[in-house]
Write a protein that holds these residues in place. Structure first.
Motif, PDB file in Angstrom:
ATOM      1  N   GLU A 175      44.131  27.838  35.775  1.00 51.59           N
ATOM      2  CA  GLU A 175      43.328  28.173  34.868  1.00 51.59           C
ATOM      3  C   GLU A 175      43.000  29.416  34.436  1.00 51.59           C
ATOM      4  OE1 GLU A 175      41.978  24.580  37.337  1.00 51.59           O
ATOM      5  OE2 GLU A 175      42.350  26.619  37.843  1.00 51.59           O
ATOM      6  N   ILE A 176      43.234  30.542  35.482  1.00 52.54           N
ATOM      7  CA  ILE A 176      42.973  31.873  35.047  1.00 52.54           C
ATOM      8  C   ILE A 176      44.342  32.403  34.197  1.00 52.54           C
ATOM      9  CG2 ILE A 176      43.063  34.244  36.275  1.00 52.54           C
ATOM     10  CD1 ILE A 176      40.419  32.766  36.416  1.00 52.54           C
ATOM     11  N   ALA A 177      45.440  31.515  34.911  1.00 58.39           N
ATOM     12  CA  ALA A 177      46.652  32.177  34.107  1.00 58.39           C
ATOM     13  C   ALA A 177      46.643  31.878  32.694  1.00 58.39           C
ATOM     14  CB  ALA A 177      47.927  31.412  34.913  1.00 58.39           C
ATOM     15  N   VAL A 178      46.059  30.619  32.309  1.00 60.26           N
ATOM     16  CA  VAL A 178      46.021  30.172  30.878  1.00 60.26           C
ATOM     17  C   VAL A 178      45.097  30.884  30.150  1.00 60.26           C
ATOM     18  CG1 VAL A 178      45.094  28.445  29.454  1.00 60.26           C
ATOM     19  CG2 VAL A 178      46.591  27.833  31.308  1.00 60.26           C
ATOM     20  N   GLN A 179      43.707  31.463  30.646  1.00 60.09           N
ATOM     21  CA  GLN A 179      42.988  32.073  30.076  1.00 60.09           C
ATOM     22  C   GLN A 179      43.203  33.629  29.759  1.00 60.09           C
ATOM     23  OE1 GLN A 179      38.931  31.907  31.943  1.00 60.09           O
ATOM     24  NE2 GLN A 179      37.898  32.954  30.353  1.00 60.09           N
ATOM     25  N   TYR A 180      43.887  33.918  30.601  1.00 60.07           N
ATOM     26  CA  TYR A 180      44.185  35.366  30.408  1.00 60.07           C
ATOM     27  C   TYR A 180      45.670  35.651  30.165  1.00 60.07           C
ATOM     28  CZ  TYR A 180      39.736  36.409  32.332  1.00 60.07           C
ATOM     29  OH  TYR A 180      38.139  36.172  32.485  1.00 60.07           O
ATOM     30  N   PHE A 181      46.314  34.748  29.709  1.00 56.62           N
ATOM     31  CA  PHE A 181      47.737  34.850  29.357  1.00 56.62           C
ATOM     32  C   PHE A 181      47.823  36.099  28.473  1.00 56.62           C
ATOM     33  CE2 PHE A 181      51.638  33.949  26.967  1.00 56.62           C
ATOM     34  CZ  PHE A 181      52.533  33.896  28.059  1.00 56.62           C
TER      35      PHE A 181
END
Length: 254
Positions: free
Chosen positions: A157-163
């Motif tokens: 989730e974090i990787a998607v949000q801050y990609f």
């Protein structure tokens, strides 16, 4: 039949850490270590004399701070140069660390710990999910009954949000260029790091993939291994794991 030798992974390469550790563990990361150590002690209710395992201790950034608070710290890492750096830091700060060179996939300890930590996105780099589970099982086995395990990691989730596709910056006498891409259906994050020495112009490149787990997937893995509970937070301060979270912190109890 002879047992097949385990393939050597990229993170077992000493030269990689000698070149890239000063980039990853920059002054900002060292400066935040005292606060992280305080949070760890608070979360797990640790006081002087408590025994804690730093699983993947690296250069001892958190281990040294925990030892300075009177904890009995055992740091485990696969890379000798990182253990040497941890020993040097401990000596400079006048604290004692037990440092063990071992692979967390097969690490076993007769000593049982009150708590264990795996911090700063140090999980998910093995070739297979089974090997990742082996690491979690080793940590579980090392804990006392009711012991805490604190895992801080980037989640899917974090990787998607801050990609971001990449960036460049200057650090530790080098120009650093990073490139990121998605593996599969957000199953992993491929990272390419290019270092250019500002004095000599020498260029070094390294590429690796981190497996991405959702917070719920990791909680299920931990409970499946045997942990009685695994609570998910958006930071060490117990903030909610929601759209505002900057990281994922899982607090599991054996």
């Amino acid at each position: 039949m002879a047992k097949r030798k385990q393939k050597k992974e990229w993170f077992e390469n000493e030269r990689f850490w000698q070149n890239y550790a000063p980039i990853m563990f920059d002054p900002q990361r060292w400066a935040e270590a005292p606060d992280v150590a305080d949070y760890v002690c608070k979360i797990a209710g640790l006081s002087k004399g408590a025994k804690i395992l730093d699983a993947g201790c690296g250069p001892g950034r958190i281990s040294v701070e925990l030892a300075a608070r009177g904890l009995e710290v055992t740091g485990v890492d696969l890379i000798q140069s990182e253990l040497d750096a941890a020993a040097e830091s401990a000596s400079a700060e006048g604290v004692d660390l037990e440092l063990i060179k071992a692979d967390l996939r097969t690490f076993k300890s007769d000593r049982k710990f009150d708590a264990a930590i795996n911090l700063y996105t140090s999980f998910g780099y093995c070739d297979t999910i089974e090997e990742d589970v082996q690491i979690l099982q080793s940590i579980y086995a090392s804990l006392k009954e009711n012991g805490f395990f604190i895992l801080e990691n980037i989640s899917r989730e974090i990787a998607v949000q801050y990609f971001t596709e990449g960036e460049w910056f200057e650090r530790a006498g080098k120009t650093v260029l990073t490139q990121f891409s998605v593996e599969g259906a957000w199953e992993g994050l491929r990272s390419k790091w290019i270092l250019i020495d500002d004095k000599t112009g020498e260029r070094m490149e390294h590429e690796f993939v981190q497996r991405l787990y959702s917070a719920v997937e990791l909680r299920r893995l931990l409970v499946g291994i045997g942990f009685k509970s695994a609570e998910i937070y958006g930071d060490f301060d117990f903030s909610p794991y929601n759209e505002k979270a900057k990281t994922m912190v899982i607090v599991a109890r054996k």
